[in-house]
Every structure is written in structure tokens, then in C-alpha cells.
Design an enzyme around this catalytic site. Structure first.
Site, mmCIF file in Angstrom:
data_model
loop_
_atom_site.group_PDB
_atom_site.id
_atom_site.type_symbol
_atom_site.label_atom_id
_atom_site.label_comp_id
_atom_site.label_asym_id
_atom_site.label_seq_id
_atom_site.Cartn_x
_atom_site.Cartn_y
_atom_site.Cartn_z
ATOM 1 N N GLY A 1 34.106 28.053 -1.595
ATOM 2 C CA GLY A 1 32.696 28.352 -1.347
ATOM 3 C C GLY A 1 32.020 27.030 -1.066
ATOM 4 N N ASP B 1 34.383 22.112 -5.743
ATOM 5 C CA ASP B 1 32.917 22.198 -5.831
ATOM 6 C C ASP B 1 32.237 20.837 -5.970
ATOM 7 O OD1 ASP B 1 33.255 24.965 -5.730
ATOM 8 O OD2 ASP B 1 33.430 25.099 -7.905
HETATM 9 P P1 GDP Z 1 32.121 22.451 -2.257
HETATM 10 O O1 GDP Z 1 32.936 23.652 -2.647
HETATM 11 O O2 GDP Z 1 32.822 21.171 -2.562
HETATM 12 O O3 GDP Z 1 31.629 22.499 -0.840
HETATM 13 O O4 GDP Z 1 30.839 22.471 -3.213
HETATM 14 P P2 GDP Z 1 29.912 23.765 -3.575
HETATM 15 O O5 GDP Z 1 29.071 24.070 -2.404
HETATM 16 O O6 GDP Z 1 30.732 24.865 -4.155
HETATM 17 O O7 GDP Z 1 29.082 23.182 -4.797
HETATM 18 C C1 GDP Z 1 28.288 22.046 -4.674
HETATM 19 C C2 GDP Z 1 26.845 22.423 -4.980
HETATM 20 O O8 GDP Z 1 26.105 21.253 -5.194
HETATM 21 C C3 GDP Z 1 26.155 23.126 -3.826
HETATM 22 O O9 GDP Z 1 25.209 24.021 -4.373
HETATM 23 C C4 GDP Z 1 25.464 22.004 -3.080
HETATM 24 O O10 GDP Z 1 24.317 22.442 -2.362
HETATM 25 C C5 GDP Z 1 25.080 21.103 -4.204
HETATM 26 N N1 GDP Z 1 25.038 19.660 -3.904
HETATM 27 C C6 GDP Z 1 25.831 18.923 -3.102
HETATM 28 N N2 GDP Z 1 25.545 17.614 -3.203
HETATM 29 C C7 GDP Z 1 24.540 17.501 -4.096
HETATM 30 C C8 GDP Z 1 23.838 16.408 -4.668
HETATM 31 O O11 GDP Z 1 24.088 15.224 -4.354
HETATM 32 N N3 GDP Z 1 22.863 16.687 -5.589
HETATM 33 C C9 GDP Z 1 22.578 17.984 -5.967
HETATM 34 N N4 GDP Z 1 21.654 18.187 -6.879
HETATM 35 N N5 GDP Z 1 23.245 19.037 -5.459
HETATM 36 C C10 GDP Z 1 24.215 18.796 -4.541
HETATM 37 P P1 IMO Z 2 36.001 24.984 -3.249
HETATM 38 O O1 IMO Z 2 36.631 24.780 -1.895
HETATM 39 C C1 IMO Z 2 36.585 25.590 -7.528
HETATM 40 C C2 IMO Z 2 40.085 27.949 -8.762
HETATM 41 C C3 IMO Z 2 39.828 29.308 -9.401
HETATM 42 C C4 IMO Z 2 41.000 29.355 -10.375
HETATM 43 C C5 IMO Z 2 42.124 28.724 -9.576
HETATM 44 C C6 IMO Z 2 43.042 29.721 -8.893
HETATM 45 O O2 IMO Z 2 34.725 25.732 -3.207
HETATM 46 O O3 IMO Z 2 35.940 23.706 -3.993
HETATM 47 P P2 IMO Z 2 42.709 31.278 -6.748
HETATM 48 O O4 IMO Z 2 41.738 32.379 -6.480
HETATM 49 O O5 IMO Z 2 42.656 30.158 -5.789
HETATM 50 O O6 IMO Z 2 44.109 31.793 -6.952
HETATM 51 O O7 IMO Z 2 42.271 30.688 -8.193
HETATM 52 O O8 IMO Z 2 41.500 27.915 -8.586
HETATM 53 N N1 IMO Z 2 39.467 27.744 -7.418
HETATM 54 C C7 IMO Z 2 38.397 26.971 -7.205
HETATM 55 N N2 IMO Z 2 37.595 26.300 -8.074
HETATM 56 N N3 IMO Z 2 36.353 25.500 -6.196
HETATM 57 C C8 IMO Z 2 37.148 26.142 -5.315
HETATM 58 O O9 IMO Z 2 37.032 25.984 -3.990
HETATM 59 C C9 IMO Z 2 38.201 26.951 -5.814
HETATM 60 N N4 IMO Z 2 39.155 27.726 -5.232
HETATM 61 C C10 IMO Z 2 39.924 28.180 -6.228
HETATM 62 O O10 IMO Z 2 38.584 29.337 -10.064
HETATM 63 O O11 IMO Z 2 40.748 28.512 -11.473
HETATM 64 MG MG MG Z 3 32.787 25.377 -3.798
#
Ligand code: GDP
Ligand code: IMO
Ligand code: MG
Length: 423
Positions: free
Chosen positions: A40, A13
Site C-alpha cells: 500500500g 511502509d
Molecule cells: P510505503 O508502503 O513505503 O509507500 O508507505 P505507506 O504509504 O504505506 O506509509 C507511509 C505513510 O507515511 C503514508 O501515509 C505517507 O503519506 C506518510 N508519509 C511519508 N513520508 C512522510 C513524512 O516524512 N512525514 C509524515 N508525517 N508522513 C509521511
Molecule cells: P508496503 O509495500 C508492511 C506484511 C504483512 C505480514 C507479512 C506477510 O506497503 O511497504 P503477506 O500478505 O505478504 O503474505 O503478509 O508481510 N506485509 C507488509 N507490511 N508493508 C507492506 O507493503 C507489506 N506487505 C506485506 O503484514 O506481516
Molecule cells: Mg505501505
């Protein structure tokens, strides 16, 4: 044109989706190589928010070919929902290809994920309950069903009946759950197979030829390095390989074909699910960061645990994934805090270390050593140049760069496509 790997350098994330979407503007091919719909990835483009789980984040660029590689585990139902969601927003999925070798998440994997987590009780991993672990278990055990089997009408029913003989015993006799009816699973998944068949192909020659022809290829990591099955905080990890090394196995290319490895970090640390987290903030500052950074899971909606930036982790990411540069997303939520803390090292048994330890027992004995830095009060979300950032924000980025030992090539100041400052 270089071949770039983009991976999460913390616990996931970090904003991988946003960075991939930005880079995809110039990419010919984007490839997902590991994980499944536990991921996600959020993209904000032209005022619309897209939450992608299986679909590679290059899909918004109509010229980019998007590949779901052999290392990904595919839930057909979720993928079809994503395809339909994209098409309903006018985004074509014509340029999507799914590797024939990718394994399929079956309904019994999802059931077993939930049942095994419940059986672990207080020691649960906190999985996303999407069937990821059980699917990779079958892959390693050599009983998995692959996309090529799903779209083979003769073979698929045989595979399902065979698998369910054992899985139903596990569900019913080991965990006390309700067994699944093989014929209804076959009917439901055969319908998905018909729709997905046109996307399924051997992607490895396409990828190899693209790289040989000098096309720009981006590998989209999922999860983060500390969720890696081998190098993460085992057993509180996922069942795949989010480190850069996982890209080769998950896409069928060798390491000499990779030119750059970009690690995505955020200006602080988050974690969803259970397991150790040395810099975790279980107080009002952690809550303020959660609210300012909207730190709620993209896949499960769970509140993300929050904490200070940990340079020991960042250094570990640089080393284990041979990072050539890092993107520091989400520094904007740190604005307005009284002070910002940075973990520069751990103290373990009276010794100062910057090496991330291999065991949970050692990690539990590590106390973060913090350095305190000033925050800023200005809104930085529209800043376009590094020199225009408040001095305190510039100092913070430079200190992170120094501690990681890796160039910060871009800084995120908001979720939008145009909210990254290139350096
Ligand atoms: P990913 O799984 O690594 O693609 O990250 P996620 O989408 O799960 O979580 C990142 C969140 O932070 C998302 O809601 C993005 O829209 C948001 N985001 C990404 N870069 C920035 C940033 O530089 N500033 C802020 N405020 N939000 C960001
Ligand atoms: P992105 O790509 C954050 C975490 C779960 C749990 C552990 C194992 O969005 O960064 P699983 O369902 O994979 O067996 O769960 O891994 N986890 C993540 N945490 N971002 C993700 O993906 C994750 N994918 C799995 O929360 O701790
Ligand atoms: Mg994510």
C-alpha cells in the site's frame, strides 16, 4: 541517466510511494518488481491522497511509462479497480504495461490464504490475506497461471479447471472450507482478461532498451528488507524478495545495469503483522508515535506496531541491499516527545553486536542498547533546508547517518511531495 532502485529498508511502509512519486517527476520509466496488492503506497499530491497497491507510483506523472514486472503477482480485479479509480480522477493509465510472465492471484489463493492463517491459530503470520503466499507457492510449484494465460481464451479455462481439481480438495478436505465453482471463476476472470489484455506485453525488451538508450529508470520496491523470504525474520515474512537483489529477478535485467540503490527508512520503526520487533514500544510513547505518524495500514487498516529507530536493522539493510544512500522519512512525528531513543547495538548473551541475527531464537535473546537524544518542539513540516531544522533534529539525522554508515540524501518532514529536504 542513472538507474535507481528504491527499496524499503525496515518492515515496509517507510514512505516508498512518496519518494517514488517525487523521483518520478524526472523518470522515464517506473517498474514494480515484486509483491502484489499486499503493498500500500501512499502519495499525497495537490491535496489529493492516492493509495496504490499494484499501480506503480509513477502513474501521476503523465510522461512516465509504468511497468508491472514479471516478479509481481497480479490480482486482476484489484488492478482494474485501481485503473478505474485513476481514470475517474482524470489520470490516464495509457502508459501502463503488465508483463506477460507475471503470475495471477486467483480467488482460490485468497481463500487458501485465509484458511491457512486460521489453521495456524496463535502462530499465524498476520498476512494481508490477499492470496500472496499461495500465489507464489503455485509459481514455485510450477502450476501457476500467468498473465499470458489469463488473456489466452483457449488456455485459461483449461488452467482453471485443472488447478481447481486439487485446490478444491485442499479447501474442502484439508481446511473444511467451501469449494469454488470453476465455471463461475472462468466467467468472472475472462471478463477481467478482456479488459486487461491491451496492457499485457513482454516488458523485458522495453526495459532493456530504455536503459540502453540512457533513459532514467526507477525500480519501485514493495514491502521491506526484513519481510524478505530469505533475509527477513522468517517465517514472519512475505513470499517475495524486497531486497535490492529481487529487482533483477522481478524485472529481467542484470545487476550491472543498476547504478544506485536507495533505501527508505523512517525516523522510527513500524511493523504490521506478527513476528519479532526488538525496539517495539508497547506503551504510551508507542501510541503517541502511532497517532502522530498516522500509523495505520494502507492495505488492511490495522494499527501498525511502533518502536524506536533500530540502527542494527538499518546497517543490515545497507549491507544486504548494497545501499548507496538512504532517505529518512517521517522524522516529524518525533517532535514534541520528551526524549528520542536510538538502538545502536544489541546485547546478546553478554556480547555486544551490530549484526542482525539469522534466527528468531537468537533475535529473542537480543536486548537493544539505546542512546538517548533530545527532541524538538518546533513544527518542522515546512522546513526546506537542512540547516533550518532545529539543532536537535539535525543531530538526530547525523547520528542516524553515522550509525547506518550510509549517506542520508533526503529527510521527510511531512507526507506531501514538497515535504522532503534534500541534502
Ligand atoms: P510505503 O508502503 O513505503 O509507500 O508507505 P505507506 O504509504 O504505506 O506509509 C507511509 C505513510 O507515511 C503514508 O501515509 C505517507 O503519506 C506518510 N508519509 C511519508 N513520508 C512522510 C513524512 O516524512 N512525514 C509524515 N508525517 N508522513 C509521511
Ligand atoms: P508496503 O509495500 C508492511 C506484511 C504483512 C505480514 C507479512 C506477510 O506497503 O511497504 P503477506 O500478505 O505478504 O503474505 O503478509 O508481510 N506485509 C507488509 N507490511 N508493508 C507492506 O507493503 C507489506 N506487505 C506485506 O503484514 O506481516
Ligand atoms: Mg505501505
Amino acid at each position: 541517466m542513472p538507474t535507481k532502485v528504491v527499496i524499503g529498508a525496515q518492515w515496509g511502509d517507510e514512505g516508498k510511494g512518496k519518494t517514488i512519486d517525487i523521483l518520478a517527476g524526472k523518470a522515464d520509466v517506473v517498474v514494480r518488481t515484486s509483491g502484489g496488492n499486499n503493498a500500500g503506497h501512499t502519495i499525497e499530491a495537490d491535496g489529493v491522497t492516492y493509495k496504490l497497491h499494484l499501480m506503480p507510483s509513477g502513474i501521476l506523472n503523465p510522461k512516465t511509462l509504468n511497468i508491472i514486472g514479471n516478479g509481481v503477482v497480479v490480482d486482476p480485479k484489484v488492478l482494474l479497480e485501481e485503473i478505474d479509480g485513476m481514470e475517474s480522477k482524470g489520470i490516464s493509465t495509457r502508459n501502463l504495461k503488465i508483463d506477460a510472465r507475471a503470475h495471477v492471484i486467483m480467488p482460490y489463493h485468497i481463500v487458501l490464504d485465509g484458511l491457512s492463517e486460521a489453521a495456524r491459530g496463535k502462530g499465524d503470520i498476520g498476512t494481508t490475506k490477499k492470496g500472496i503466499g499461495p500465489c507464489y507457492m503455485d509459481k514455485a510449484e510450477r502450476s501457476g497461471i500467468r498473465m499470458c494465460d489469463l488473456v489466452n481464451p483457449e488456455k485459461f479455462p483449461v488452467c482453471v479447471r485443472e488447478n481447481l481439481k486439487l485446490k478444491n480438495k485442499m479447501i474442502e478436505l484439508v481446511y473444511g472450507g467451501t469449494p469454488l465453482d470453476p465455471e463461475s471463476v472462468i466467467a468472472e476472470y475472462t471478463a477481467y482478461a478482456k479488459r486487461l489484455a491491451p496492457y499485457v506485453t513482454a516488458t523485458t525488451p522495453i526495459l532493456y532498451n530504455s536503459i540502453c538508450e540512457g533513459k532514467e529508470v526507477l525500480f519501485e520496491g514493495a514491502q521491506g528488507i526484513l519481510l524478505d523470504l530469505d533475509l527477513g525474520t522468517y517465517p514472519y515474512v512475505t513470499s517475495s524478495h524486497p531486497i535490492s537483489g529481487g529487482v533483477c529477478v522481478g524485472s529481467g535485467i542484470g545487476p550491472t545495469m543498476i547504478d544506485e540503490c536507495i533505501g527508505i527508512l523512517k525516523g522510527y520503526t513500524t511493523r504490521v503483522g506478527n513476528g519479532p520487533f526488538p525496539t517495539e514500544l508497547d506503551d504510551e510513547v508507542g501510541e503517541a508515535i502511532r497517532q502522530k505518524g498516522h500509523e495505520f495500514g494502507t492495505t488492511t487498516g490495522r494499527p501498525r506496531r511502533t518502536g524506536w529507530f533500530d540502527a542494527v536493522i538499518a546497517k543490515y539493510a545497507v549491507r544486504t541491499s548494497s545501499l548507496t544512500s538512504v532517505v529518512l522519512n517521517k522524522i516529524d512525528p518525533l517532535g514534541g516527545l520528551d526524549k528520542i531513543k536510538l538502538c545502536v547495538a544489541y546485547e546478546k548473551d553478554g556480547v555486544i553486536t551490530t549484526d542482525f541475527p539469522p534466527t528468531l531464537e537468537e533475535l529473542a535473546r537480543c536486548k537493544p542498547i539505546y542512546e538517548e537524544m533530545d527532541s524538538w518542539s518546533e513544527d518542522i513540516s515546512n522546513v526546506k533546508e537542512f540547516d533550518k531544522l532545529p539543532e536537535a533534529a539535525q543531530k538526530y539525522v547525523l547520528r542516524v547517518e553515522e550509525l547506518c554508515g550510509c549517506r542520508v540524501s533526503s529527510i521527510g518532514v511531512g507526507p506531501g511531495r514538497d515535504q522532503n529536504i534534500d541534502r
